[in-house]
Design a protein around this motif. Sequence first.
Motif, PDB file in Angstrom:
ATOM      1  N   UNK A   1       0.824  -1.209   0.000  1.00 22.73           N
ATOM      2  CA  UNK A   1       0.000   0.000   0.000  1.00 22.73           C
ATOM      3  C   UNK A   1       0.861   1.263   0.000  1.00 22.73           C
ATOM      4  N   UNK A   2       1.905   1.272   0.810  1.00 27.69           N
ATOM      5  CA  UNK A   2       2.730   2.452   0.973  1.00 27.69           C
ATOM      6  C   UNK A   2       3.464   2.849  -0.311  1.00 27.69           C
ATOM      7  N   UNK A   3       4.038   1.859  -0.988  1.00 27.00           N
ATOM      8  CA  UNK A   3       4.722   2.113  -2.257  1.00 27.00           C
ATOM      9  C   UNK A   3       3.744   2.715  -3.269  1.00 27.00           C
ATOM     10  N   UNK A   4       2.534   2.201  -3.279  1.00 24.63           N
ATOM     11  CA  UNK A   4       1.523   2.713  -4.200  1.00 24.63           C
ATOM     12  C   UNK A   4       1.153   4.163  -3.877  1.00 24.63           C
ATOM     13  N   UNK A   5       1.065   4.499  -2.586  1.00 26.35           N
ATOM     14  CA  UNK A   5       0.726   5.877  -2.216  1.00 26.35           C
ATOM     15  C   UNK A   5       1.837   6.839  -2.642  1.00 26.35           C
ATOM     16  N   UNK A   6       3.075   6.385  -2.578  1.00 24.35           N
ATOM     17  CA  UNK A   6       4.198   7.222  -3.010  1.00 24.35           C
ATOM     18  C   UNK A   6       4.156   7.409  -4.529  1.00 24.35           C
TER      19      UNK A   6
ATOM     20  N   UNK B   1       1.591   7.234  -6.444  1.00 29.61           N
ATOM     21  CA  UNK B   1       0.442   8.106  -6.721  1.00 29.61           C
ATOM     22  C   UNK B   1       0.822   9.574  -6.464  1.00 29.61           C
ATOM     23  N   UNK B   2       1.526   9.826  -5.370  1.00 31.31           N
ATOM     24  CA  UNK B   2       1.978  11.175  -5.017  1.00 31.31           C
ATOM     25  C   UNK B   2       2.914  11.726  -6.100  1.00 31.31           C
ATOM     26  N   UNK B   3       3.830  10.887  -6.576  1.00 27.76           N
ATOM     27  CA  UNK B   3       4.827  11.336  -7.548  1.00 27.76           C
ATOM     28  C   UNK B   3       4.255  11.548  -8.952  1.00 27.76           C
ATOM     29  N   UNK B   4       3.033  11.055  -9.198  1.00 30.59           N
ATOM     30  CA  UNK B   4       2.384  11.254 -10.499  1.00 30.59           C
ATOM     31  C   UNK B   4       2.215  12.731 -10.826  1.00 30.59           C
ATOM     32  N   UNK B   5       2.060  13.564  -9.801  1.00 29.50           N
ATOM     33  CA  UNK B   5       1.884  15.011 -10.021  1.00 29.50           C
ATOM     34  C   UNK B   5       3.008  15.595 -10.865  1.00 29.50           C
ATOM     35  N   UNK B   6       4.183  14.986 -10.772  1.00 28.44           N
ATOM     36  CA  UNK B   6       5.351  15.480 -11.487  1.00 28.44           C
ATOM     37  C   UNK B   6       5.786  14.501 -12.584  1.00 28.44           C
TER      38      UNK B   6
END
Length: 173
Positions: A1-6, A8-13
């Motif tokens: 789950x945690x890797x996926x949240x990261x 997802x966060x990095x998709x902004x860039x």
Amino acid sequence: MSLESVKEHLKQWGREKDVMEFATSSATVELAAKAIGVIPARIAKTLSFRGKEDKAILVVTAGDAKIDNKKFRQTFGFKARFLSPEEVLEQTGHAIGGVCPFGLKNPLDVYLDNSMKRFETVFPACGSSNSAIELTCEEIFQYSSAKEWVDVCKGWEDNAEQENESVYLNVNS
């Protein structure tokens, strides 16, 4: 789950595909440096502290830096106390060994230590004990929504001088 949240966060860039995943553990500075093939100092380790009103704060430092308790207290106005592994998971959503300032479970204050500024790029974890991403200091500041650069570490200055001396000797040999 945690890797996926990261990711997802990095998709902004547009950086989610730049996350490296390893077949071996990168849960410690030494293991991460070995997995990536860099000196340990270039690993950006994220430390979790008990802040005011039981809200955690994160301090990201170079891999060879250690918290200087006096500098920490002068900067933040309270004593440096690490969170327990359970508290880290509860506050960040990341387990020890994969803690990073991205894709956090709760909005936390993030500070970056000056010890990282001597490198063009550093390698923070990405939410799991076998992941990392290469970022410039500007990128880690932006992606983590860091509040500011701070000077709360010791032990890395001597290493920085040795690294500069080593570069000088290699260039001038």
